[in-house]
Design a protein around this motif. Structure first.
Motif, short mmCIF file in Angstrom:
data_model
loop_
_atom_site.label_atom_id
_atom_site.label_comp_id
_atom_site.label_asym_id
_atom_site.label_seq_id
_atom_site.Cartn_x
_atom_site.Cartn_y
_atom_site.Cartn_z
N ILE A 145 -17.31 2.05 30.23
CA ILE A 145 -18.45 2.88 29.86
C ILE A 145 -18.29 4.29 30.43
O ILE A 145 -18.56 5.29 29.76
N ALA B 16 -15.66 6.19 28.51
CA ALA B 16 -16.19 6.56 27.20
C ALA B 16 -17.16 7.74 27.31
O ALA B 16 -17.20 8.61 26.44
N THR B 17 -17.94 7.76 28.39
CA THR B 17 -18.87 8.88 28.61
C THR B 17 -18.12 10.18 28.82
O THR B 17 -18.48 11.23 28.26
N THR C 249 -16.79 11.34 25.54
CA THR C 249 -17.84 11.96 24.73
C THR C 249 -18.11 13.38 25.19
O THR C 249 -18.29 14.29 24.36
N ALA D 183 -20.74 10.41 18.41
CA ALA D 183 -21.00 8.97 18.35
C ALA D 183 -20.57 8.41 16.99
O ALA D 183 -20.01 7.31 16.91
N LEU E 162 -18.44 7.08 23.41
CA LEU E 162 -19.50 6.08 23.42
C LEU E 162 -19.72 5.45 22.04
O LEU E 162 -20.05 4.27 21.94
N THR F 36 -25.02 2.28 25.84
CA THR F 36 -24.49 3.49 25.19
C THR F 36 -25.61 4.35 24.63
O THR F 36 -25.56 5.58 24.72
N ILE G 139 -27.30 6.18 27.53
CA ILE G 139 -26.47 7.29 28.03
C ILE G 139 -26.53 8.48 27.07
O ILE G 139 -26.64 9.64 27.50
#
Length: 219
Positions: free
Chosen positions: A11, A14-15, A18, A164, A174, A194, A197
């Motif tokens: 996570i 992935a953040t 992004t 996204a 994300l 997700t 966030i």
């Protein structure tokens, strides 16, 4: 929701992805969209470089790109993305379509912001013998600064949503996590995380943008 079984490292990565996608795409969108928006304004009727055919042509192109749904734009631009960065996957593969999709959107926002500037400013500059370039750099852009900052904020928030969606074609971030784990593997806890966030990111961007607007607003 079982917080223990969630892969927080995934996570977190992935953040970061992004944020990288959004940041780089915003940079290129502003780099292209700002001069494009200024030129749209200058060539529009009753402005310094009025050119109706040119304005209508550029305006049409901007409207065409803006009207294409972003998911379709992602697919259409896959060959272009591969040509630019060598791959249509991951963070690098997501940045070109994000920037291309956001640049016309930002350009139109810039044009609208400049239309809100007092026309007397351009007239005064012209009367003093200033060139169009001098008028833009030393009068119009400084006067429209807070509006441009607000436009950048709106564009950044839109890019968070676009990033996204890029997960549909393996764009990373994300969105990719939400699709691969939250949707395809029915891990609703990952989907919820997700979404939370993304909401937090949008709120932070909006708060930061509002603070900048307040700071640069002329008293």
């Amino acid at each position: 929701m079982n917080w223990v079984t969630i892969d927080w490292a995934m996570i977190g990565e992935a953040t970061v992805d992004t944020l990288l996608m959004t940041g780089w795409a915003l940079f290129f969108a502003v780099l292209v969209g700002l001069p494009l928006g200024v030129y749209l304004f200058l060539t529009s009727p009753n402005q310094l470089l009025e050119n109706k055919p040119l304005y209508q042509t550029i305006s049409f192109i901007v409207n065409v790109v803006r009207s294409v749904p972003f998911l379709i734009l992602l697919i259409i631009l896959i060959p272009v993305t591969r040509l630019i960065v060598g791959s249509a996957l991951g963070v690098p593969g997501a940045i070109p379509p994000l920037a291309i999709g956001a640049a016309p959107f930002f350009a139109r926002l810039v044009e609208n912001v400049l239309r809100e500037v007092d026309p007397g400013i351009s007239e005064a500059c012209k009367a003093m013998g200033a060139t169009p370039k001098q008028t833009v750099l030393w009068a119009l852009l400084p006067e429209a600064l807070t509006g441009i900052i607000a436009a950048i904020t709106v564009t950044a928030i839109a890019l968070v949503g676009y990033s996204a969606m890029s997960g549909v074609i393996g764009g990373g971030g994300l969105g990719d996590i939400a699709i691969r784990f939250g949707y395809q593997r029915y891990q609703s806890d990952v989907m919820i995380i997700t979404v939370i966030i993304l909401i937090v990111l949008v709120q932070l961007i909006q708060t930061f943008g509002d603070a900048l607007v307040k700071k640069f607003t002329r008293k």
